[in-house]
Scaffold this active site. Sequence first.
Site, PDB file in Angstrom:
ATOM      1  N   ASP A  38       0.822  -1.210   0.000  1.00  0.00           N
ATOM      2  CA  ASP A  38       0.000   0.000   0.000  1.00  0.00           C
ATOM      3  C   ASP A  38       0.856   1.259   0.000  1.00  0.00           C
ATOM      4  O   ASP A  38       2.026   1.251   0.384  1.00  0.00           O
ATOM      5  CB  ASP A  38      -0.953   0.016   1.194  1.00  0.00           C
ATOM      6  CG  ASP A  38      -0.238   0.088   2.542  1.00  0.00           C
ATOM      7  OD1 ASP A  38       0.779  -0.627   2.716  1.00  0.00           O
ATOM      8  OD2 ASP A  38      -0.692   0.840   3.420  1.00  0.00           O
ATOM      9  N   GLU A  60       0.104  -1.370   5.614  1.00  0.00           N
ATOM     10  CA  GLU A  60       1.149  -0.959   6.550  1.00  0.00           C
ATOM     11  C   GLU A  60       1.036   0.512   6.899  1.00  0.00           C
ATOM     12  O   GLU A  60       1.265   0.920   8.046  1.00  0.00           O
ATOM     13  CB  GLU A  60       2.529  -1.262   5.948  1.00  0.00           C
ATOM     14  CG  GLU A  60       3.699  -1.079   6.909  1.00  0.00           C
ATOM     15  CD  GLU A  60       4.331   0.316   6.865  1.00  0.00           C
ATOM     16  OE1 GLU A  60       5.275   0.546   7.634  1.00  0.00           O
ATOM     17  OE2 GLU A  60       3.877   1.166   6.066  1.00  0.00           O
TER      18      GLU A  60
END
Length: 417
Positions: free
Chosen positions: A87, A182
């Site tokens: 991400d 994350e």
Amino acid sequence: MEIFKSYSFTALERFLKYVKIDTQSDPNSLTQPSTDKQKNLGEILVEELLEIGITDAELDEFGYVYATVPATTAKEVPVICFCSHMDTSPDCSGLNVVPVIHQNYQGQDLVLPLDPNQVMRKVDHPDLEFQIGNDIVTASGNTLLGADNKAGLAEIMDAAAFLIAHPELKHGKIRILFTPDEEIGRGVDKVDIKKLGADYGYTVDGESCGSIENETFSADYARITISGVSSHPGFAKGNMESAIKIAAEIVSFLPKDRLSPESTEGMEGFIHPVAMQGSVEEASIEFILRDFDDAELKNHEDILKAIADDVMEGYPSSSYKLEVKEQYRNMKVVLDKHPELIEYAKIAVERTGVNPKLQSIRGGTDGSRLSFIGLPCPNIFAGEHAFHGKQEWVSVQDMQKAVETIVQIALVWEEKN
């Protein structure tokens, strides 16, 4: 390095492909992963892993990619995991990223083509000083680049391809883990540690070439919810106590010359308001609390509570509630019990011709939480800089050094065991 003498690195090619895939995570989502589009990149990574000869690559329902580079040694060697996240930050758009390669950088200002106001200067990016002659990759000016952490993805993929192509190099079993979410603190929420089956790990999510990070902030999330007194504004004298104004007053009393991100550096922690919303009747403030020392982190909570208590004395008919939740803890507590993790990483970096630099992170990685759930996991450099913003950049040559470092870590663990 001799073993890479005739190798054509693929990290740049992979990276340029990955950054064009929008993978922003969403802190307001309740799903796992927080955005389904992260799986689009996960599927591509699995395809590429299968193409290079890894047979067990898979994407699970929660958006995690697992894969194995089989051992090439008969020794009993600890299983090592290399981990990066898919991400990108919600802080800046990651949609329609247009990467730009500035070849043979010579110290000049870099003007990003889609927004001439975005000018990258060495005074603002000191690490550019060490990039003379290298090739710098940036975005085009209206998005972030995604080097955090797609550089890490590309480097692990390139290292895996190299190891698969060179079975004569002796190493133990290598596990690959690519995580979602994350950036919003949920990167390991659904990771299956038993399935991963690794003894130790390295996240590839660091900044300057050669850096090894064995320490992160300890982190808490805090939320103050204020219950005020609402009344008709035409008849509010002596009666109304606006929750919005109370919230604003609490924020205004936060220390400005200390304990704030804009006034701290090094090992100094902070109290940082990140969101505020509400009405006259109810308002809330969200904070992140950070420090390298857990006792100091608790002090930050006490300071926040004392400020709120003092402000609320002026509003006798109103009340507030403070909630604090643990996010992650300083991984150094765990890593100090496994000094070989850092020792072997230093040897690996040195073998690439780079001086290793042991550093602390003013932030966190998936390794922060992985270390506390059974996978001691320091962080090594991916070469990413100025992350979460439009002037994010990475050097092609630093990415290649990261690939070499990952390979060398695998080889060192085999040699030392």
